[in-house]
Every structure is written in C-alpha cells, then in structure tokens.
Design a protein around this motif. Structure first.
Motif, PDB file in Angstrom:
ATOM      1  N   VAL A 256     -41.975   2.123  -9.332  1.00 26.75           N
ATOM      2  CA  VAL A 256     -43.366   1.692  -9.168  1.00 26.75           C
ATOM      3  C   VAL A 256     -43.560   1.016  -7.814  1.00 26.75           C
ATOM      4  N   GLY A 257     -42.582   0.206  -7.397  1.00 28.42           N
ATOM      5  CA  GLY A 257     -42.670  -0.431  -6.094  1.00 28.42           C
ATOM      6  C   GLY A 257     -42.814   0.580  -4.971  1.00 28.42           C
ATOM      7  N   PHE A 258     -42.103   1.706  -5.086  1.00 32.67           N
ATOM      8  CA  PHE A 258     -42.233   2.770  -4.077  1.00 32.67           C
ATOM      9  C   PHE A 258     -43.562   3.503  -4.206  1.00 32.67           C
ATOM     10  N   LEU A 259     -43.942   3.881  -5.427  1.00 33.31           N
ATOM     11  CA  LEU A 259     -45.123   4.714  -5.633  1.00 33.31           C
ATOM     12  C   LEU A 259     -46.408   4.040  -5.165  1.00 33.31           C
ATOM     13  N   LYS A 260     -46.474   2.730  -5.258  1.00 35.38           N
ATOM     14  CA  LYS A 260     -47.716   2.033  -4.904  1.00 35.38           C
ATOM     15  C   LYS A 260     -48.058   2.171  -3.424  1.00 35.38           C
ATOM     16  N   SER A 261     -47.077   2.526  -2.596  1.00 33.25           N
ATOM     17  CA  SER A 261     -47.360   2.726  -1.173  1.00 33.25           C
ATOM     18  C   SER A 261     -47.066   4.154  -0.719  1.00 33.25           C
ATOM     19  N   ALA A 262     -46.772   5.042  -1.657  1.00 36.92           N
ATOM     20  CA  ALA A 262     -46.450   6.428  -1.305  1.00 36.92           C
ATOM     21  C   ALA A 262     -47.720   7.194  -0.940  1.00 36.92           C
ATOM     22  N   PRO A 263     -47.644   8.137  -0.006  1.00 34.30           N
ATOM     23  CA  PRO A 263     -48.835   8.861   0.446  1.00 34.30           C
ATOM     24  C   PRO A 263     -49.484   9.689  -0.665  1.00 34.30           C
ATOM     25  N   ALA A 264     -50.813   9.555  -0.758  1.00 37.09           N
ATOM     26  CA  ALA A 264     -51.662  10.318  -1.685  1.00 37.09           C
ATOM     27  C   ALA A 264     -51.435   9.985  -3.156  1.00 37.09           C
ATOM     28  N   VAL A 265     -50.587   9.015  -3.462  1.00 37.55           N
ATOM     29  CA  VAL A 265     -50.361   8.611  -4.845  1.00 37.55           C
ATOM     30  C   VAL A 265     -51.449   7.633  -5.276  1.00 37.55           C
ATOM     31  N   GLU A 266     -52.019   7.859  -6.448  1.00 40.22           N
ATOM     32  CA  GLU A 266     -53.064   6.988  -6.972  1.00 40.22           C
ATOM     33  C   GLU A 266     -52.778   6.639  -8.422  1.00 40.22           C
ATOM     34  N   ASP A 267     -53.444   5.600  -8.884  1.00 39.39           N
ATOM     35  CA  ASP A 267     -53.454   5.211 -10.294  1.00 39.39           C
ATOM     36  C   ASP A 267     -52.038   5.107 -10.880  1.00 39.39           C
ATOM     37  N   VAL A 268     -51.190   4.324 -10.219  1.00 42.16           N
ATOM     38  CA  VAL A 268     -49.823   4.113 -10.706  1.00 42.16           C
ATOM     39  C   VAL A 268     -49.867   3.191 -11.919  1.00 42.16           C
ATOM     40  N   ARG A 269     -49.233   3.601 -13.003  1.00 44.34           N
ATOM     41  CA  ARG A 269     -49.262   2.812 -14.231  1.00 44.34           C
ATOM     42  C   ARG A 269     -47.849   2.596 -14.767  1.00 44.34           C
ATOM     43  N   TRP A 270     -47.603   1.382 -15.162  1.00 45.64           N
ATOM     44  CA  TRP A 270     -46.354   0.967 -15.810  1.00 45.64           C
ATOM     45  C   TRP A 270     -46.677  -0.237 -16.666  1.00 45.64           C
ATOM     46  N   PRO A 271     -46.312  -0.238 -17.931  1.00 49.68           N
ATOM     47  CA  PRO A 271     -46.700  -1.356 -18.801  1.00 49.68           C
ATOM     48  C   PRO A 271     -45.972  -2.660 -18.515  1.00 49.68           C
ATOM     49  N   GLY A 272     -44.984  -2.650 -17.600  1.00 48.47           N
ATOM     50  CA  GLY A 272     -44.225  -3.854 -17.319  1.00 48.47           C
ATOM     51  C   GLY A 272     -42.946  -3.956 -18.118  1.00 48.47           C
ATOM     52  N   PHE A 273     -42.700  -2.977 -18.945  1.00 44.10           N
ATOM     53  CA  PHE A 273     -41.462  -2.861 -19.719  1.00 44.10           C
ATOM     54  C   PHE A 273     -41.247  -1.378 -19.981  1.00 44.10           C
ATOM     55  N   SER A 274     -40.106  -1.022 -20.519  1.00 51.94           N
ATOM     56  CA  SER A 274     -39.799   0.377 -20.807  1.00 51.94           C
ATOM     57  C   SER A 274     -39.618   1.145 -19.492  1.00 51.94           C
ATOM     58  N   GLY A 275     -39.317   2.418 -19.607  1.00 47.32           N
ATOM     59  CA  GLY A 275     -39.075   3.222 -18.421  1.00 47.32           C
ATOM     60  C   GLY A 275     -40.168   4.222 -18.123  1.00 47.32           C
ATOM     61  N   MET A 276     -41.311   4.092 -18.781  1.00 48.18           N
ATOM     62  CA  MET A 276     -42.384   5.060 -18.631  1.00 48.18           C
ATOM     63  C   MET A 276     -43.312   4.675 -17.482  1.00 48.18           C
ATOM     64  N   VAL A 277     -43.542   5.631 -16.584  1.00 39.23           N
ATOM     65  CA  VAL A 277     -44.412   5.445 -15.431  1.00 39.23           C
ATOM     66  C   VAL A 277     -45.288   6.681 -15.305  1.00 39.23           C
ATOM     67  N   SER A 278     -46.544   6.480 -14.937  1.00 38.75           N
ATOM     68  CA  SER A 278     -47.402   7.629 -14.641  1.00 38.75           C
ATOM     69  C   SER A 278     -48.132   7.382 -13.328  1.00 38.75           C
ATOM     70  N   PHE A 279     -48.500   8.455 -12.670  1.00 37.47           N
ATOM     71  CA  PHE A 279     -49.308   8.362 -11.450  1.00 37.47           C
ATOM     72  C   PHE A 279     -50.047   9.668 -11.248  1.00 37.47           C
ATOM     73  N   ARG A 280     -51.001   9.631 -10.340  1.00 37.30           N
ATOM     74  CA  ARG A 280     -51.773  10.841 -10.056  1.00 37.30           C
ATOM     75  C   ARG A 280     -51.543  11.239  -8.604  1.00 37.30           C
ATOM     76  N   HIS A 281     -51.460  12.558  -8.396  1.00 35.93           N
ATOM     77  CA  HIS A 281     -51.234  13.095  -7.059  1.00 35.93           C
ATOM     78  C   HIS A 281     -51.775  14.523  -7.044  1.00 35.93           C
ATOM     79  N   PRO A 282     -52.466  14.928  -5.986  1.00 29.98           N
ATOM     80  CA  PRO A 282     -53.036  16.283  -5.949  1.00 29.98           C
ATOM     81  C   PRO A 282     -51.984  17.391  -6.025  1.00 29.98           C
ATOM     82  N   ASP A 283     -50.753  17.077  -5.658  1.00 35.08           N
ATOM     83  CA  ASP A 283     -49.671  18.070  -5.727  1.00 35.08           C
ATOM     84  C   ASP A 283     -48.735  17.756  -6.892  1.00 35.08           C
ATOM     85  N   ALA A 284     -49.313  17.437  -8.046  1.00 34.55           N
ATOM     86  CA  ALA A 284     -48.514  17.014  -9.206  1.00 34.55           C
ATOM     87  C   ALA A 284     -47.468  18.056  -9.585  1.00 34.55           C
ATOM     88  N   ILE A 285     -47.871  19.312  -9.641  1.00 32.02           N
ATOM     89  CA  ILE A 285     -46.936  20.363 -10.051  1.00 32.02           C
ATOM     90  C   ILE A 285     -45.832  20.545  -9.023  1.00 32.02           C
TER      91      ILE A 285
END
Length: 358
Positions: free
Chosen positions: A260-289
């Motif tokens: 998450v620390g990396f994704l929050k400043s990664a190019p074109a990455v938006e809406d980074v989500r992590w509940p603060g526990f567990s290993g689940m992270v989601s984010f949005r990117h136009p080149d998701a696939i």
C-alpha cells in the motif's frame, strides 16, 4: 488464554488409543457398531460425523466463540446457514458490495424457492433499517467486503438491526484474529476456510459458527441431510493451518502495508484500499488486466489467503455473476492477496508490472 495460545491448542486432544499429540486422520466412510443401533459418540457414518472433522469443528468453535459445523466449501456453508434459518417467503438484506458467489446463490438459486432480497449500502445503517420489512429474516454482512474492502462498524450494524432479524457475518477476510462477530452480537459467522484459516491454498472448505444451540442443530441437520461435508484429510489440513493463523495474519498485514505504501504514489493508481489488517488490498488502474498479467511473484489466480501472493481482476474473474446488478464492480479494479513473502520483493514485482505498461 490469549488468542495465539488458543489458536495453537484449539481442538487438540491426544489420541485416546496411542496418545499421539496430533489427532489421527480417520479416513473412513463408516464405523463398526458393537451392537445394532449402538455406536461411539456420533460416529455411525462419516457423512453424519467423523472424528477428524469433529476436532476441526471444536477448534473453529473455540476460536470464534460458538458452535461450529464444517462444510465442503464456503458456498456450501453459506447455503446451509440460509437453508437452516430461512424459509419460502422470507426476505434477506444483503450488501451491495458482496462476494459474487453469495449473490449468485441467492439471486440465481434461492429466489426460485421463494426468497427475496434487497441490496443496500451496508456502510449506511439507515439503509439497512429502511430495507427491513416484516418478512426480513436475515441480514448478511461482509466486513471487509469482497472485493472493494469496505469496513463497517459491526457493533453498530448489529445494534441497528436490533434483534429484528438474524444477523450473519462473513468473516473470511478478517478472521477471528482481527474480529469476532459473535462477541459483538452477531448470530452466526461464515467462513470460506479455503482462505486464511487453511492458509496454504491446498484445500477447499467452509464453516458456520453460531451462538444458539437450536440454530446449531438446524445447521447440523442441513449438513447431514444435504451431505456437503469435507473429507477427513481436508479437515486435517485446515486444522493444521489454524495453528499458525495468528503468525500468518501478522505477516500478511506487513506485506500489505508495504504494498500500500508503494501503490499510493505509483503512476495512474487510484482508490487504494486496505482495511489496516489482513493481506487484502485493492486499487484501480486503467491497465488492470495488463498489470495482472505482468506480475511474477503475484500469481494470476482466483482465491486468496494463502501464503503465496495472488492477483486478480474481479470484474473478469470472481465477480462475473454480479454483472448488470447493483453489486457490479469496476472493470479497472485489481485485487491483491498479499502473501508472506519478503514485502520488498512484492513491491518490486508490482513496480515492474505497473511501470512496464507506462
């Protein structure tokens, strides 16, 4: 005892015959009876009960604080609970951000037998209250949700229902390490034990844990009647996984925090989500696939919660069944299951995958 101690010892009783520390795997379909209609404890036929399964159920019940029943998959567990609690004509309240398999079960199967449902934003307690009717039998809560990782205040949500309906919580993403819904007033907890509880991507299973002994008996009746039970070896694997659950969840969280620390400043990455526990992270990117297909450490695969890291595009993979509904997910959403590898290696993998498409 604190949770770590209980996780290590839950459901472990030395074998009564040979005193082995780890319970034996009772790989059998039936049990010899000393006389007609007489058998040891509940063990007459392995669909009804099996000692290996009983040990796992004891452990699950202890960790969640209730009475547990095991199933052959998380969806079998969900189906059993809904079948035990609900009847034709009943109404369900579901989150509009829920696992696609749960939506598919309710919308494509159970509505054929007279159940109705309403999808709501479960982050808004007022929306839940507004959805309750005289026919509402069950309120289903996910927290964190799958795949958008929204977290709700379980205590508030349960208090909002105020006993007017049965409250079930899918605790798969959080696990009892991070939250125990029964202690907060929920009536039932459901798990896909395939995920964090098993923890090694080598078995499929599910569980229902409830507070009320009468509901437990109803769930057990469905378990025996429908027969969607796990095999002994699957039960053994999940029980083994439980003994390191607290250690693995801490490592998953450490990996996710670094990512998450990396994704929050990664190019074109938006809406980074992590509940603060567990290993689940989601984010949005136009080149998701493209990102999902370029990672090397993050394996492109469905599921989550194993020690190895996984990546997926929910809209095209696990959540196709919700397309066209109010539960549909964005096409540019990426879901990560951060494993227990070295966090810096996971970050490097994502940096390369995201940067290669720039």
């Amino acid at each position: 005892m604190n949770f770590a101690t209980r996780a290590v010892h839950a459901g472990l009783e030395p074998d009564p015959t040979f005193r082995s520390v780890i319970p034996a795997i009772h790989q059998t379909s039936t049990f010899a009876q000393p006389a007609v209609g007489e058998f040891v404890e509940d063990f007459d036929y392995a669909r009804s009960a099996n000692p290996t399964r009983a040990a796992l159920e004891s452990a699950l019940g202890e960790l969640e604080g209730g009475l547990a029943s095991s199933f052959s998959s998380g969806m079998a567990a969900t189906h059993a609970l809904l079948s035990a609690v609900c009847a034709a004509g009943d109404h369900l309240v579901l989150p509009n951000d829920l696992y696609g398999g749960t939506y598919r079960l309710v919308d494509k199967v159970l509505t054929r037998f007279g159940l109705t449902y309403t999808l709501v934003d479960q982050a808004d307690p007022g929306a839940i209250v507004a959805a309750l009717t005289e026919k509402t039998r069950l309120v289903w809560i996910e927290s964190p949700t799958n795949p958008l990782l929204n977290v709700v205040d379980l205590r508030e949500e349960i208090a909002t229902v105020g006993g007017r309906a049965f409250v079930a919580v899918d605790n798969t993403f959080a696990t009892p390490v991070n939250q125990r819904p029964l202690e907060l007033g929920a009536d039932a907890v459901v798990h896909s034990v395939t995920k964090y509880l098993g923890g090694h991507s080598d078995t499929v299973g599910g569980a229902v844990i409830v507070k009320d002994p009468a509901v437990h008996e109803q769930v057990r009746f469905i378990q025996n009647s429908v027969g969607a039970v796990p095999g002994p070896f699957d039960c053994f694997l999940v029980h083994r996984g439980l003994r390191t659950l607290h250690l693995r969840m801490a490592a998953h969280a450490a990996s996710a925090e670094a990512v998450v620390g990396f994704l929050k400043s990664a190019p074109a990455v938006e809406d980074v989500r992590w509940p603060g526990f567990s290993g689940m992270v989601s984010f949005r990117h136009p080149d998701a696939i493209g990102i999902a297909q370029r990672t090397r450490l993050f394996t492109l695969a469905e599921s989550l919660g194993g020690v190895e890291s996984l990546i997926e595009v929910p809209q095209a993979m696990t959540h196709q069944s919700v397309e066209g509904s109010d539960a549909a997910v964005p096409a540019d959403l990426v879901r990560l299951s951060c494993g227990v590898e070295a966090p810096e290696d996971l970050v490097a993998d994502l940096r390369r995958a995201i940067g290669a498409g720039a």
